[in-house]
Design a protein around this motif. Structure first.
Motif, PDB file in Angstrom:
ATOM      1  N   TRP A 397      -9.429  -4.526  -0.612  1.00  0.00           N
ATOM      2  CA  TRP A 397     -10.603  -5.154   0.001  1.00  0.00           C
ATOM      3  C   TRP A 397     -10.277  -6.115   1.137  1.00  0.00           C
ATOM      4  O   TRP A 397     -11.143  -6.831   1.622  1.00  0.00           O
ATOM      5  N   ALA A 398      -9.037  -6.128   1.615  1.00  0.00           N
ATOM      6  CA  ALA A 398      -8.680  -6.993   2.739  1.00  0.00           C
ATOM      7  C   ALA A 398      -8.170  -6.144   3.892  1.00  0.00           C
ATOM      8  O   ALA A 398      -7.157  -5.437   3.747  1.00  0.00           O
ATOM      9  N   ASN A 399      -8.859  -6.185   5.038  1.00  0.00           N
ATOM     10  CA  ASN A 399      -8.437  -5.325   6.143  1.00  0.00           C
ATOM     11  C   ASN A 399      -7.104  -5.757   6.738  1.00  0.00           C
ATOM     12  O   ASN A 399      -6.447  -4.976   7.429  1.00  0.00           O
ATOM     13  N   GLU A 400      -6.672  -6.989   6.463  1.00  0.00           N
ATOM     14  CA  GLU A 400      -5.347  -7.425   6.940  1.00  0.00           C
ATOM     15  C   GLU A 400      -4.225  -6.623   6.293  1.00  0.00           C
ATOM     16  O   GLU A 400      -3.091  -6.632   6.780  1.00  0.00           O
ATOM     17  N   ALA A 401      -4.528  -5.914   5.182  1.00  0.00           N
ATOM     18  CA  ALA A 401      -3.498  -5.182   4.455  1.00  0.00           C
ATOM     19  C   ALA A 401      -3.754  -3.675   4.435  1.00  0.00           C
ATOM     20  O   ALA A 401      -3.120  -2.955   3.669  1.00  0.00           O
ATOM     21  N   LEU A 402      -4.675  -3.193   5.271  1.00  0.00           N
ATOM     22  CA  LEU A 402      -4.998  -1.769   5.302  1.00  0.00           C
ATOM     23  C   LEU A 402      -4.434  -1.107   6.554  1.00  0.00           C
ATOM     24  O   LEU A 402      -4.592  -1.629   7.659  1.00  0.00           O
ATOM     25  N   ALA A 403      -3.786   0.035   6.384  1.00  0.00           N
ATOM     26  CA  ALA A 403      -3.271   0.785   7.525  1.00  0.00           C
ATOM     27  C   ALA A 403      -4.409   1.149   8.455  1.00  0.00           C
ATOM     28  O   ALA A 403      -5.454   1.635   8.015  1.00  0.00           O
ATOM     29  N   GLY A 404      -4.216   0.913   9.732  1.00  0.00           N
ATOM     30  CA  GLY A 404      -5.257   1.180  10.716  1.00  0.00           C
ATOM     31  C   GLY A 404      -6.128  -0.024  10.980  1.00  0.00           C
ATOM     32  O   GLY A 404      -6.806  -0.093  11.998  1.00  0.00           O
ATOM     33  N   CYS A 405      -6.129  -0.970  10.062  1.00  0.00           N
ATOM     34  CA  CYS A 405      -6.843  -2.235  10.254  1.00  0.00           C
ATOM     35  C   CYS A 405      -5.871  -3.374  10.547  1.00  0.00           C
ATOM     36  O   CYS A 405      -6.134  -4.232  11.383  1.00  0.00           O
ATOM     37  N   SER A 406      -4.741  -3.377   9.839  1.00  0.00           N
ATOM     38  CA  SER A 406      -3.829  -4.515   9.902  1.00  0.00           C
ATOM     39  C   SER A 406      -3.312  -4.783  11.307  1.00  0.00           C
ATOM     40  O   SER A 406      -3.024  -5.930  11.664  1.00  0.00           O
ATOM     41  N   ASP A 407      -3.193  -3.739  12.132  1.00  0.00           N
ATOM     42  CA  ASP A 407      -2.706  -3.927  13.496  1.00  0.00           C
ATOM     43  C   ASP A 407      -3.818  -3.752  14.534  1.00  0.00           C
ATOM     44  O   ASP A 407      -3.543  -3.603  15.729  1.00  0.00           O
ATOM     45  N   CYS A 408      -5.067  -3.796  14.081  1.00  0.00           N
ATOM     46  CA  CYS A 408      -6.199  -3.663  14.997  1.00  0.00           C
ATOM     47  C   CYS A 408      -6.539  -5.020  15.587  1.00  0.00           C
ATOM     48  O   CYS A 408      -6.675  -6.012  14.849  1.00  0.00           O
ATOM     49  N   ALA A 409      -6.731  -5.071  16.881  1.00  0.00           N
ATOM     50  CA  ALA A 409      -6.956  -6.352  17.561  1.00  0.00           C
ATOM     51  C   ALA A 409      -8.281  -6.989  17.175  1.00  0.00           C
ATOM     52  O   ALA A 409      -8.432  -8.203  17.276  1.00  0.00           O
ATOM     53  N   ILE A 410      -9.248  -6.208  16.716  1.00  0.00           N
ATOM     54  CA  ILE A 410     -10.569  -6.777  16.436  1.00  0.00           C
ATOM     55  C   ILE A 410     -10.852  -6.879  14.943  1.00  0.00           C
ATOM     56  O   ILE A 410     -11.999  -7.053  14.534  1.00  0.00           O
ATOM     57  N   LYS A 411      -9.809  -6.803  14.124  1.00  0.00           N
ATOM     58  CA  LYS A 411     -10.035  -6.865  12.685  1.00  0.00           C
ATOM     59  C   LYS A 411     -10.657  -8.182  12.246  1.00  0.00           C
ATOM     60  O   LYS A 411     -11.359  -8.243  11.229  1.00  0.00           O
ATOM     61  N   GLN A 412     -10.408  -9.271  12.992  1.00  0.00           N
ATOM     62  CA  GLN A 412     -10.980 -10.565  12.614  1.00  0.00           C
ATOM     63  C   GLN A 412     -12.499 -10.575  12.734  1.00  0.00           C
ATOM     64  O   GLN A 412     -13.166 -11.436  12.159  1.00  0.00           O
ATOM     65  N   TYR A 413     -13.043  -9.654  13.489  1.00  0.00           N
ATOM     66  CA  TYR A 413     -14.489  -9.610  13.695  1.00  0.00           C
ATOM     67  C   TYR A 413     -15.154  -8.539  12.838  1.00  0.00           C
ATOM     68  O   TYR A 413     -16.377  -8.426  12.838  1.00  0.00           O
ATOM     69  N   CYS A 414     -14.355  -7.754  12.146  1.00  0.00           N
ATOM     70  CA  CYS A 414     -14.862  -6.651  11.346  1.00  0.00           C
ATOM     71  C   CYS A 414     -14.716  -7.017   9.872  1.00  0.00           C
ATOM     72  O   CYS A 414     -14.683  -8.184   9.506  1.00  0.00           O
ATOM     73  N   GLY A 415     -14.662  -6.040   8.994  1.00  0.00           N
ATOM     74  CA  GLY A 415     -14.522  -6.309   7.575  1.00  0.00           C
ATOM     75  C   GLY A 415     -14.023  -5.089   6.834  1.00  0.00           C
ATOM     76  O   GLY A 415     -13.891  -4.006   7.403  1.00  0.00           O
ATOM     77  N   ALA A 416     -13.736  -5.274   5.558  1.00  0.00           N
ATOM     78  CA  ALA A 416     -13.302  -4.169   4.706  1.00  0.00           C
ATOM     79  C   ALA A 416     -14.489  -3.691   3.878  1.00  0.00           C
ATOM     80  O   ALA A 416     -15.339  -4.487   3.473  1.00  0.00           O
ATOM     81  N   ASP A 417     -14.540  -2.395   3.600  1.00  0.00           N
ATOM     82  CA  ASP A 417     -15.664  -1.838   2.843  1.00  0.00           C
ATOM     83  C   ASP A 417     -15.180  -0.708   1.942  1.00  0.00           C
ATOM     84  O   ASP A 417     -15.323   0.474   2.257  1.00  0.00           O
ATOM     85  N   PRO A 418     -14.585  -1.049   0.781  1.00  0.00           N
ATOM     86  CA  PRO A 418     -14.061  -0.008  -0.111  1.00  0.00           C
ATOM     87  C   PRO A 418     -15.141   0.921  -0.656  1.00  0.00           C
ATOM     88  O   PRO A 418     -14.859   2.085  -0.946  1.00  0.00           O
ATOM     89  N   VAL A 419     -16.383   0.428  -0.767  1.00  0.00           N
ATOM     90  CA  VAL A 419     -17.458   1.280  -1.275  1.00  0.00           C
ATOM     91  C   VAL A 419     -17.797   2.370  -0.264  1.00  0.00           C
ATOM     92  O   VAL A 419     -17.922   3.551  -0.606  1.00  0.00           O
TER      93      VAL A 419
END
Length: 468
Positions: A397-419
């Motif tokens: 549930w944390a995009n900082e630890a998801l492949a494709g999110c962790s190195d994305c420049a705009i992850k701080q403005y987005c979110g994780a959505d496991p559902v």
């Protein structure tokens, strides 16, 4: 060349509008000429204004540990402040019964005369008990459906229980009624007025479009009348509306915005379809996503025009993103949080007593998929929010630890959505390369940033007026 070496602090970057956009883990953004990142890495930056900005905004440091590391830590805490209060939003699904027939219904609603699909008072009481176990000082009790106004007795009972418990709990408590406004009876409005219930209704645009979406020839007329009654009872600003962009609605971005302005609303949320309930019957989600992105941009440009012409009108999704970019504060919008808003910010008490980690996850349950069922109202609070299922969800549930999110420049403005990942891709982790939600969010966020880069004098005063 710099006179002394410096150290890199965590940041990512991307290219937007011919510029390099650098974003650190605090959400600070610096727009710089192409080639800047290479110079940073090569330690070849001249000590100009850009260099000073990179130091002062925690992109680089002239010391191994930045002198203002305490400030850095406090700002990072502020961005994740929503975690401190734990679950603030508590959704009570009062019934699946509904008096409309929406073509995109995401809640798997049943006919108005259906039986066995409404919450009873015992379930309500147990849900309220669990709600008050949340350590949050501020809680919101939200009534959803189906159409929740079809069970006014249980709604009033739940509010009365909450009011009684709050005499000793002393929480800041709010009530929200999510209704299609068709059945806003005098009694229901009296309940809203007495307890300060905010009304959130739904309107999809002009009459021809709204009626087509609802499967009723008189839905628009009744909704507008309900909005007027609601405003008279609880106040103009305490009645909001939410639109859902059906496939047909994609053709009318200007008309939809104008309808909201005509009815006296000061904001709207340009919302895409979600892949739950009847909406799963959409034949081509990829095409819909691409069309929605264009729909959003056209509608947003029209909203900018309205603001330039003196009509104050906010697009709420953009306002949330802009607050993330332009202010040091976190937002309470559960769909754009990391760690995700599920459990951390929201719990859902279904009409049958099931407890779920989000509204979308209980929608899956209506198709006999109980992947995200945390338990029932008969369980202990600790077993629901710290149990085996919650821990399983927490792994992704944390995009900082998801492949494709962790190195994305705009992850701080987005979110994780496991559902959403599970419902569309078959597993909670998901694949960002093929995620349509990622495609949509990334396109809109980058569009907003491009406006700030290309048209700052035009858009920044508007964005600031929206609270960003």
């Amino acid at each position: 060349m710099t006179e002394q070496p410096y150290y890199l602090l965590p940041f990512d970057f991307t290219e937007i509008s011919g510029k390099e956009v650098l974003v650190n883990e605090l959400g600070d953004m610096i727009v710089s000429p192409k080639g800047t990142v290479q110079k940073i890495v090569d330690r070849s930056l001249p000590k100009n204004d850009l260099y000073k900005s990179l130091v002062s905004n925690f992109f680089i440091s002239e010391q191994i540990i930045p002198p203002l590391v305490e400030v850095y830590a406090e700002r990072l805490r502020e961005k994740k402040r929503f975690l401190e209060s734990w679950t603030g939003l508590h959704i009570f699904v009062m019934t699946l019964r509904c008096n409309q027939n929406c073509v995109y219904c995401q809640a798997s609603s049943q006919n108005e005369d259906s039986i066995g699909c409404s919450m009873n008072k015992e379930t309500m009481a147990k849900g309220v008990e669990l709600m008050f176990r949340s350590p949050s000082d501020s809680i919101t009790m939200e009534f959803q459906g189906g159409e929740p106004t079809l069970v006014p007795d249980v709604i009033e009972y739940g509010i009365q229980l909450a009011e009684e418990k709050n005499k000793t709990a002393n929480k800041d408590i709010h009530y929200v009624l999510c209704t299609n406004s068709i059945s806003l009876t005098d009694r229901m409005l009296e309940i809203c007025k007495k307890y300060g219930v905010v009304i959130s209704t739904s309107l999809d645009g002009p009459a021809f479009l709204h009626n087509a979406n609802r499967g009723k020839i008189d839905s628009y007329e009744k909704v507008v009348a309900g909005i007027a009654k609601g405003r008279e009872a609880v106040g103009h600003e305490k009645v909001s509306a939410l639109m859902t962009t059906s496939v047909e609605g994609l053709n009318y971005p200007i008309e939809i915005v104008d309808e909201y302005v005509k009815l006296g609303f000061r904001s709207m949320f340009l919302r895409a379809l979600n892949p739950y309930g009847l909406a799963t019957h959409n034949d081509n989600w990829s095409d819909y996503t691409n069309r929605f992105i264009e729909f959003y941009k056209k509608a947003f440009e029209h909203i900018l025009d309205l603001n330039r012409q003196g009509t104050y009108f906010v697009e709420e999704f953009a306002a949330i993103i802009l607050r993330k970019i332009l202010t040091p504060y976190c937002t309470g919008f559960v769909d754009l949080q990391s760690p995700a808003g599920v459990i951390n910010s929201v719990l859902v008490y279904n009409y049958d007593g099931g407890v779920y980690c989000s509204d979308e996850s209980r929608m899956l349950a209506e198709f006999n998929n109980y992947t995200f069922r945390l338990g029932s109202v008969n369980d202990r609070y600790e077993d629901l929010v710290f149990g085996k299922k919650a821990k399983e969800i927490a792994n992704v549930w944390a995009n900082e630890a998801l492949a494709g999110c962790s190195d994305c420049a705009i992850k701080q403005y987005c979110g994780a959505d496991p559902v959403r990942n599970y419902s569309t891709q078959g597993d909670m982790y998901g694949n960002r390369a093929t995620s349509l939600l990622c495609r949509k969010n990334k396109a809109i966020i980058e569009y907003l940033i491009s406006l700030m880069i290309e048209r700052p004098e035009e858009v920044m005063p508007i964005f600031r007026s929206w609270g960003a």
